[in-house]
Design an enzyme around this catalytic site. Structure first.
Site, mmCIF file in Angstrom:
data_model
loop_
_atom_site.group_PDB
_atom_site.id
_atom_site.type_symbol
_atom_site.label_atom_id
_atom_site.label_comp_id
_atom_site.label_asym_id
_atom_site.label_seq_id
_atom_site.Cartn_x
_atom_site.Cartn_y
_atom_site.Cartn_z
ATOM 1 N N TRP A 172 0.799 -1.214 0.000
ATOM 2 C CA TRP A 172 0.000 0.000 0.000
ATOM 3 C C TRP A 172 0.836 1.271 0.000
ATOM 4 O O TRP A 172 0.340 2.342 -0.332
ATOM 5 C CB TRP A 172 -0.916 0.028 1.239
ATOM 6 C CG TRP A 172 -0.197 -0.330 2.510
ATOM 7 C CD1 TRP A 172 -0.172 -1.550 3.111
ATOM 8 C CD2 TRP A 172 0.629 0.527 3.315
ATOM 9 N NE1 TRP A 172 0.619 -1.508 4.244
ATOM 10 C CE2 TRP A 172 1.126 -0.242 4.391
ATOM 11 C CE3 TRP A 172 0.998 1.876 3.239
ATOM 12 C CZ2 TRP A 172 1.967 0.286 5.367
ATOM 13 C CZ3 TRP A 172 1.840 2.399 4.214
ATOM 14 C CH2 TRP A 172 2.307 1.618 5.253
ATOM 15 N N ASN A 173 2.131 1.205 0.371
ATOM 16 C CA ASN A 173 2.870 2.450 0.617
ATOM 17 C C ASN A 173 3.256 3.188 -0.662
ATOM 18 O O ASN A 173 3.384 4.410 -0.668
ATOM 19 C CB ASN A 173 4.117 2.181 1.475
ATOM 20 C CG ASN A 173 5.077 1.214 0.839
ATOM 21 O OD1 ASN A 173 4.675 0.202 0.270
ATOM 22 N ND2 ASN A 173 6.363 1.495 0.937
ATOM 23 N N LYS A 196 -2.290 -8.841 -7.395
ATOM 24 C CA LYS A 196 -3.158 -8.728 -6.217
ATOM 25 C C LYS A 196 -3.038 -7.319 -5.678
ATOM 26 O O LYS A 196 -1.989 -6.904 -5.193
ATOM 27 C CB LYS A 196 -2.778 -9.729 -5.124
ATOM 28 C CG LYS A 196 -3.845 -9.815 -4.027
ATOM 29 C CD LYS A 196 -3.336 -10.399 -2.747
ATOM 30 C CE LYS A 196 -2.726 -9.376 -1.841
ATOM 31 N NZ LYS A 196 -3.705 -8.348 -1.341
ATOM 32 N N ASP A 198 -3.418 -4.365 -3.110
ATOM 33 C CA ASP A 198 -3.564 -4.233 -1.673
ATOM 34 C C ASP A 198 -4.932 -3.626 -1.363
ATOM 35 O O ASP A 198 -5.369 -2.683 -2.021
ATOM 36 C CB ASP A 198 -2.461 -3.335 -1.108
ATOM 37 C CG ASP A 198 -2.429 -3.364 0.409
ATOM 38 O OD1 ASP A 198 -1.625 -4.134 0.952
ATOM 39 O OD2 ASP A 198 -3.216 -2.632 1.034
ATOM 40 N N SER A 199 -5.596 -4.157 -0.362
ATOM 41 C CA SER A 199 -6.957 -3.705 -0.064
ATOM 42 C C SER A 199 -7.025 -2.237 0.344
ATOM 43 O O SER A 199 -8.051 -1.580 0.155
ATOM 44 C CB SER A 199 -7.556 -4.581 1.043
ATOM 45 O OG SER A 199 -7.634 -5.930 0.625
ATOM 46 N N GLY A 247 7.057 -6.242 0.305
ATOM 47 C CA GLY A 247 6.352 -6.137 1.582
ATOM 48 C C GLY A 247 7.285 -6.468 2.739
ATOM 49 O O GLY A 247 8.505 -6.304 2.649
ATOM 50 N N SER A 248 6.708 -6.956 3.806
ATOM 51 C CA SER A 248 7.470 -7.204 5.027
ATOM 52 C C SER A 248 8.321 -8.462 4.894
ATOM 53 O O SER A 248 8.010 -9.377 4.114
ATOM 54 C CB SER A 248 6.526 -7.355 6.216
ATOM 55 O OG SER A 248 5.820 -8.585 6.139
ATOM 56 N N GLU A 269 11.314 -7.909 -2.494
ATOM 57 C CA GLU A 269 11.888 -6.720 -1.872
ATOM 58 C C GLU A 269 11.198 -6.539 -0.531
ATOM 59 O O GLU A 269 9.992 -6.298 -0.465
ATOM 60 C CB GLU A 269 11.723 -5.470 -2.726
ATOM 61 C CG GLU A 269 12.434 -4.282 -2.085
ATOM 62 C CD GLU A 269 12.384 -3.011 -2.888
ATOM 63 O OE1 GLU A 269 11.900 -2.005 -2.343
ATOM 64 O OE2 GLU A 269 12.808 -3.026 -4.054
ATOM 65 N N LEU A 270 11.998 -6.599 0.533
ATOM 66 C CA LEU A 270 11.430 -6.695 1.875
ATOM 67 C C LEU A 270 11.819 -5.503 2.730
ATOM 68 O O LEU A 270 11.964 -4.401 2.236
ATOM 69 C CB LEU A 270 11.862 -8.036 2.493
ATOM 70 C CG LEU A 270 11.606 -9.264 1.593
ATOM 71 C CD1 LEU A 270 12.129 -10.529 2.229
ATOM 72 C CD2 LEU A 270 10.132 -9.391 1.227
ATOM 73 N N CYS A 303 10.458 1.482 2.151
ATOM 74 C CA CYS A 303 11.431 0.480 2.583
ATOM 75 C C CYS A 303 12.850 1.026 2.586
ATOM 76 O O CYS A 303 13.696 0.534 3.337
ATOM 77 C CB CYS A 303 11.336 -0.753 1.694
ATOM 78 S SG CYS A 303 11.476 -0.399 -0.069
#
Length: 532
Positions: A172-173, A196, A198-199, A247-248, A269-270, A303
């Site tokens: 989402w960022n 997909k 992000d909601s 994401g995380s 990419e985390l 990130c």
């Protein structure tokens, strides 16, 4: 030294942009791939006022499988389209994006809460990516001739072929850049894509899907599914040929493990806990300004943003004072124009995480030099840009990713100590070094464990250099976006070898012992001639 911030502030006048009518929403919703009889939905809360953004149709596990099957059929036709024709679609998209950017800027701000300039940086990145791969991607993918088993008799080339269907799970960022910035090279490489959304930021991605359709992208070549990651995201990994996740780190481990079970590649990419080093010879004023941009841009929700600031003893006090003064001059709030420097956090969860880190640090003895407060008067998830001093190892804010507008200051007395502190922890995504001696900074950069190191810049110089790869080491991920690898990762290398005149191996009339003897002589001759 404790300061009470006096930030210029702006409260939101309204949340939903007036031009976002129900007809416009319905037009975007048609790009959600799901059974027409489906009833599942997702609803995010707008950071501006905590109220619902829009109720978006959601996909099921079965919808994901059907989307991938549809995309796979479309990919077969797309793979034979010449690269130049694919590039024309992407260049038309580039022009439409630049022309209509105010619409998507509004959507990004409404859904995610960031300042408008931070939102515009997404336009800049995606436009640069579109142009770069449209113009140079064919070169990255061109066939490569190599020497064969029998020079002159064996003709060999390596060629790149599409993976097939690429799955994208984006956060989402950066709902435009981190989603579409990977979709474009995947499509140009001849793949189909299933994303997909992000909601929290589904509308931004659906708006972009509609724009690419207008640019001429075939309808079934890029599908968007919406829904929870634990169901829709997992299902996506089960049906694609390559998964691209941003994401995380904990979720990235799960994505990688699931991909590994299927023996498909995963680019990940985390997280990051990125250091900025201020050497004794740095320009303190410029270093403080660069730190502010890299720490508080996108409200710290990126990130590669700076969270740890390592400052040489000789310039520590001067840098600290400049950093605090510059931070307190930032304009905090929410508006749909460029009058605000730092916007809102994206959600209650992000606000809670930031508050937890700062409050625990204070309880254990850290000092807030500026900031350190939520600002519900400006929005439900607004938090002041914060500078901490006296952070120690037992505090979560020391080495755990905060992902918000918070930086911690640390002293060092030598380059060796600075590198050691910079390499603490398990992450290795991005770093920054400030020095008037560029050569010394470059030598230091080679000792820092990070996928990107910026010299006399906080984070943007490396990330904005589209021809260079971007990614992490350690717990910050696998693979690279941007550059040649950012396109080639969506292909497989295929070797095509043609044998001429005589076959490999012994003639039918020759004894194997004789053939082996001739072969050994050939090996010695080739070595003497320095062949291969």
């Amino acid at each position: 030294m404790t300061a009470t911030p006096t930030l210029p502030t702006t409260a939101p006048a309204s949340a939903r942009p007036a031009w976002v009518t129900q007809d416009r929403l319905d037009g975007w919703f048609r790009w959600v791939f799901r059974d027409p009889t489906g009833t599942d939905t997702v609803t995010a809360q707008a950071p501006y006022d905590g109220r619902p953004v829009a109720t978006v149709p959601a996909s099921t596990i079965g919808d994901v499988a059907a989307a991938c099957a549809s995309a796979r059929t479309a990919q077969r036709a797309w793979a034979v389209v010449p690269y130049g024709s694919r590039a024309e679609v992407v260049l038309r998209f580039h022009d439409l994006l630049v022309e209509r950017q105010d619409e998507v800027l509004d959507l990004i701000q409404w859904e995610m809460g960031k300042a408008r300039f931070s939102a515009w940086q997404e336009i800049l990145q995606v436009a640069n990516i579109a142009r770069h791969y449209a113009r140079h991607g064919a070169t990255y993918l061109k066939d490569r001739k190599v020497r064969g088993a029998m020079p002159g008799l064996t003709k060999v080339k390596e060629q790149r072929v599409p993976k097939g269907v690429v799955g994208m799970i984006s956060p989402w960022n950066y709902p435009l850049y981190l989603a579409v910035g990977d979709v474009l090279p995947a499509l140009l490489a001849g793949n189909a894509v299933v994303s997909k959304a992000d909601s929290q930021t589904a509308l931004t991605l659906l708006w972009t899907r509609a724009l690419l359709a207008e640019a001429g992208l075939p309808t079934d070549l890029w599908h968007v599914v919406v829904g929870p990651g634990r169901t829709v995201g997992d299902a996506l990994i089960d049906h694609v040929d390559h998964i691209c996740f941003t994401g995380s780190t904990p979720t990235g481990r799960s994505v990688g493990a699931r991909a590994g079970e299927r023996l498909i590649a995963a680019s990940l990419e985390l997280g990051g806990k990125n250091p900025l080093i201020v050497r004794a010879d740095a320009d303190v004023t410029k270093a403080a300004a660069g730190c502010i941009a890299a720490a508080f841009g996108n409200t710290g929700q990126m990130c590669i943003h700076i969270e740890r600031v390592l400052v040489h003893d000789e310039v520590y006090d001067a840098f600290r004072d400049a950093l605090v003064a510059g931070t307190e001059a930032l304009r905090l709030g929410q508006t749909f124009d460029y009058s605000v420097d730092v916007g809102s956090l994206a959600s209650q969860a992000q606000l809670d995480a930031v508050v937890a880190h700062v409050d625990e640090a204070q309880d254990l003895g850290a000092v807030v030099l500026t900031g350190g407060r939520a600002r519900p008067d400006l929005g439900p998830y607004v938090y002041e840009p914060t500078v901490l001093e006296g952070v120690t190892d037992e505090m979560a804010v020391c080495l755990d990713e905060t992902f918000g507008p918070v930086v911690s200051l640390y002293r060092f007395s030598s380059d060796h100590e600075a590198v050691r502190r910079a390499n603490e922890g398990s992450y290795g995504l991005s770093a920054s070094i400030w020095s008037k001696d560029e050569g010394a900074a470059e030598r230091m950069a080679g000792m820092v464990r990070a996928g990107s190191v910026n010299i006399n810049d906080g984070a943007a110089a490396a990330a904005g250099s589209i021809e260079a790869g971007m990614g992490g080491m350690g717990d910050s991920g696998l693979g690279r976006r941007h550059g040649a690898e950012g396109l080639r990762k969506f292909t497989e290398s295929q070797t095509v070898a043609s044998q001429r005149l005589v076959p490999l191996g012994p003639p039918p009339s020759m004894a194997l012992e004789t053939f082996v003897g001739l072969g050994n002589k050939q090996l010695r001759l080739l070595k003497a001639l320095r062949v291969r």
